[in-house]
Design an enzyme around this catalytic site. Sequence first.
Site, short mmCIF file in Angstrom:
data_model
loop_
_atom_site.label_atom_id
_atom_site.label_comp_id
_atom_site.label_asym_id
_atom_site.label_seq_id
_atom_site.Cartn_x
_atom_site.Cartn_y
_atom_site.Cartn_z
N ARG A 157 -8.92 -6.48 7.70
CA ARG A 157 -9.59 -5.27 8.16
C ARG A 157 -11.07 -5.35 7.81
O ARG A 157 -11.42 -5.64 6.66
CB ARG A 157 -8.98 -4.04 7.50
N GLU B 119 -8.46 9.42 4.38
CA GLU B 119 -8.66 7.99 4.57
C GLU B 119 -9.09 7.76 6.02
O GLU B 119 -8.67 8.49 6.92
CB GLU B 119 -7.37 7.23 4.32
N GLU B 120 -9.85 6.69 6.21
CA GLU B 120 -10.33 6.35 7.55
C GLU B 120 -9.18 6.03 8.50
O GLU B 120 -9.35 6.01 9.71
CB GLU B 120 -11.32 5.19 7.50
N SER B 121 -8.01 5.73 7.93
CA SER B 121 -6.86 5.32 8.73
C SER B 121 -6.07 6.52 9.25
O SER B 121 -4.85 6.48 9.31
CB SER B 121 -5.95 4.43 7.89
N THR C 149 0.84 -1.21 0.00
CA THR C 149 0.00 0.00 0.00
C THR C 149 0.87 1.25 0.00
O THR C 149 0.54 2.26 -0.62
CB THR C 149 -0.91 0.02 1.24
N LYS D 149 10.02 3.89 0.43
CA LYS D 149 9.15 4.09 -0.72
C LYS D 149 9.69 5.16 -1.63
O LYS D 149 10.45 6.05 -1.20
CB LYS D 149 7.72 4.38 -0.28
N ASP E 64 6.01 8.74 10.73
CA ASP E 64 6.56 9.60 9.69
C ASP E 64 5.77 10.88 9.50
O ASP E 64 6.00 11.63 8.54
CB ASP E 64 6.67 8.84 8.37
N LYS F 158 -0.52 12.54 2.65
CA LYS F 158 -1.34 12.98 3.77
C LYS F 158 -0.43 13.70 4.76
O LYS F 158 0.78 13.51 4.73
CB LYS F 158 -2.07 11.82 4.41
N SER G 190 6.09 3.99 8.55
CA SER G 190 4.94 4.75 9.03
C SER G 190 4.61 4.49 10.51
O SER G 190 5.42 4.76 11.37
CB SER G 190 3.74 4.43 8.14
N HIS G 191 3.46 3.93 10.77
CA HIS G 191 2.98 3.75 12.13
C HIS G 191 3.45 2.43 12.74
O HIS G 191 3.11 2.13 13.88
CB HIS G 191 1.45 3.78 12.12
N THR H 131 -7.74 2.10 -1.26
CA THR H 131 -6.91 2.43 -0.10
C THR H 131 -5.48 2.76 -0.54
O THR H 131 -4.91 2.05 -1.37
CB THR H 131 -6.91 1.22 0.85
N ASP I 247 1.87 10.12 13.57
CA ASP I 247 2.49 8.79 13.56
C ASP I 247 3.99 8.86 13.29
O ASP I 247 4.58 9.94 13.25
CB ASP I 247 1.81 7.89 12.53
N ARG J 216 7.67 -2.68 2.94
CA ARG J 216 7.76 -2.77 4.41
C ARG J 216 8.19 -4.18 4.77
O ARG J 216 7.56 -5.15 4.35
CB ARG J 216 6.41 -2.53 5.07
N ASP K 171 2.56 11.59 8.74
CA ASP K 171 1.48 11.83 7.77
C ASP K 171 0.09 11.54 8.33
O ASP K 171 -0.90 11.96 7.75
CB ASP K 171 1.73 11.07 6.45
N ARG K 172 0.02 10.84 9.46
CA ARG K 172 -1.30 10.56 10.03
C ARG K 172 -1.64 11.55 11.14
O ARG K 172 -0.75 12.19 11.70
CB ARG K 172 -1.33 9.16 10.65
C1 G1P Z 1 -2.88 1.25 5.76
C2 G1P Z 1 -4.16 2.06 5.75
C3 G1P Z 1 -4.21 2.91 4.51
C4 G1P Z 1 -2.95 3.78 4.42
C5 G1P Z 1 -1.72 2.91 4.53
C6 G1P Z 1 -0.44 3.75 4.60
O1 G1P Z 1 -2.85 0.38 4.66
O2 G1P Z 1 -5.30 1.23 5.83
O3 G1P Z 1 -5.36 3.69 4.52
O4 G1P Z 1 -2.92 4.48 3.22
O5 G1P Z 1 -1.77 2.11 5.71
O6 G1P Z 1 -0.43 4.62 5.69
P1 G1P Z 1 -3.28 -1.16 4.74
O7 G1P Z 1 -2.45 -1.78 5.83
O8 G1P Z 1 -4.72 -1.18 5.13
O9 G1P Z 1 -3.02 -1.71 3.38
ZN ZN Z 2 2.58 7.28 8.22
#
Ligand code: G1P
Ligand code: ZN
Length: 543
Positions: free
Chosen positions: A496, A363-365, A18, A126, A279, A376, A113-114, A344, A277, A22, A281-282
Amino acid sequence: MTILSQNCTPFEGQKPGTSGLRKKTRVFMQPGYLECFVQSIFNAIDGVAGKTLVIGGDGRFFNAEAIQIILRMASANGAARAIVGQSGLLSTPAASNLIRQRQADGGLILSASHNPGGIDADFGLKYNISNGGPAPESITDRIFSETASITQYKTCDTSDIDLETLGDTLLGDMTVEIVDPVADYAELMQTLFDFDAIRAMIAGGMTLRFDAMHAVTGPYATALLEDQLGAPKGSVLNGVPLPDFGKGHPDPNPIWAKPLVDMVMATDGPDFAAASDGDGDRNMILGKGVYVTPSDSLAVLAANAHLAPGYANGIAGVARSMPTSAACDRVADALGVDCFETPTGWKFFGNLLDAGRVTLCGEESAGTGSDHVREKDGLWAVLLWLNILAVRKMSVREILLDHWSTYGRNYYSRHDYEAVDSDIARLLMEDLTARLPELSGQTFGSCKIRQADQFSYHDPVDGSVSHNQGLRITFEGGGRAVLRLSGTGTEGATIRVYLERYERPEGDLDVEPQTALQDIATAVDRISELRLRTGRTAPDVMT
Ligand code: G1P
Ligand code: ZN
C-alpha cells in the site's frame, strides 16, 4: 452430552493480522483448523469457564457451520452463555455493542470484512475483548503462541443448534441465546442521532441510496433508513445478505461500488449515497456529483459532530491511523482538542477510547467510528452525515467545499499493488528501510525529502510500544508518502502506497486528486523502485 478431547497438531501461520485471522475459506474448512484456532483463543484468555461470549458473523460462506463448531467448543470448555445473532448474523459494530450492552466477557466475530466470500474466497475470525473492541496485540500475540503449541481441543458430540428461533436453548450446560441482530444496535443509534430531523429531511424530498453490497448491513439499513427514517422502499440496494455477496467484492470504495458512484455522478442521481462492507464496519460517503474521501469524512464529522445529540457536548479528541490524511488534525487544532496518530488497525484506538481521550476515530480505509462502540461503524457514519445534512441544510458538496475553504484541503489517494510476490515485497520494504536514514535532503523530481523514518507507536495509555508500523517519507512543502504491507491479505503481499499533499484554503482546491499527487507518486516510485521491482505498471486499486 459427552465432552470430547481431540488430539491435534499445530497448523502453521495462525497469526492474527491487522484484524484477526484471515485465510482462504478452504484453509479454514480443513478438519481441525478452526478448532485449533478457537481453542488457542480460549487458552490465551485463561479459558472460558463461566464466561459469556457474543458470537456472530457477516453471513459469508461457512459462517453458520463455523458458529456451530464454536458453540460446541464453547460449551465443552465450560462457557456459561453464548449470545448469537439470529441466522448467525451480527455486523461487527453490532457485535461490539452487544458485548458492551450485555457485559459479555468477549466475542468471536466471523468475517473477512471487505474480502470476497465463497468456498474459493476468504474467511476470517477475530476475538474481541470485554470493552467490545478487537483484542490488543498483547492478546493476539498470546493467541499466536498458543497456536504453535496446541495439542488438544475440547468439543462435544451434540447436534446443531437452531440459529433461527429467538430465545434460549441449552447446549450441554451452556445457554445459547439467539437474539435479533438489529434491535439493540438500532436502539443505540436512536440515542445518538436526531431521527426526527433526518426523517423530516427525507420527507421533504431529500433522496438517498444505501448499497449494502449483499452483505450484513442489509437488514440494519432497511430497518433504520427505510422503516424508521422513512426513506422509500428501494433506497437500500442489494439488501439481502448472501454467502458469496452476490459474487461481488464487498468493499465500499469507488472501484468495487462503482455502480453507486455512477449513480451519484448522474444528473438525476440521489442527493446522498453510501455503502458499507462485508461486516458493516466500513463506509463510503457520496453526495450528488462528489465522492468524500474517508480522511475528509473523518475531518468533516469531527468539525460537525456537535450537531448530533449524542455529541452535543463536543468531542474529547480525535485519533486517526498514521496513513490517514492530516485533515482531521487541522480540525482538532481549531477545536483545541488532542489528535492522536496510531498504527493501522482499529485495535489501537481501544485504549484511547476507553480512557476518554478521544471521541472520534478514523482510518483512510473507509473506517470511521466513535466511543459508542469499540469498532468502526459504517451505518453510524451514514447516520451522522445525515444528521449533519439535516441540521446544516446544505448538500454534501457544499459542506465539503466549505470545509476545504476553512481548513484547506489534504489531497489524498491510496495506491494498492495486490498479490505481489511475497519475497519481492519483503525485500523492497527491507531495502527501503535500510536506506531511510540517508534519504533526507535528497531530491526526486520536484520533491525534496524532508524526513524519512519508520513509524513506531507509543501507546500513551498503557505505555506499550508497537514497532514497524509503516515507512513515512515527508517532503518539503508538506507532502507525504507512506508505504506499508497489508496485514489482511490472503494471497501474496499487498503493497500500500499512501499519498498526500496539503493545499491551503486560499490555494487551488479543485484539482483532480491523482493530478494533484502526480509528482509525489512519481517520486515514491523512484525512491522505492516499486514498479521496477514488481514489474507492475500501475496500481491494482486506487482509492
Ligand atoms: C486494512 C486497512 C486498515 C483496516 C483493516 C481492517 O488493513 O488498511 O485500515 O483497519 O484493513 O479493516 P491492511 O490490509 O492495510 O493491513
Ligand atoms: Zn469490515
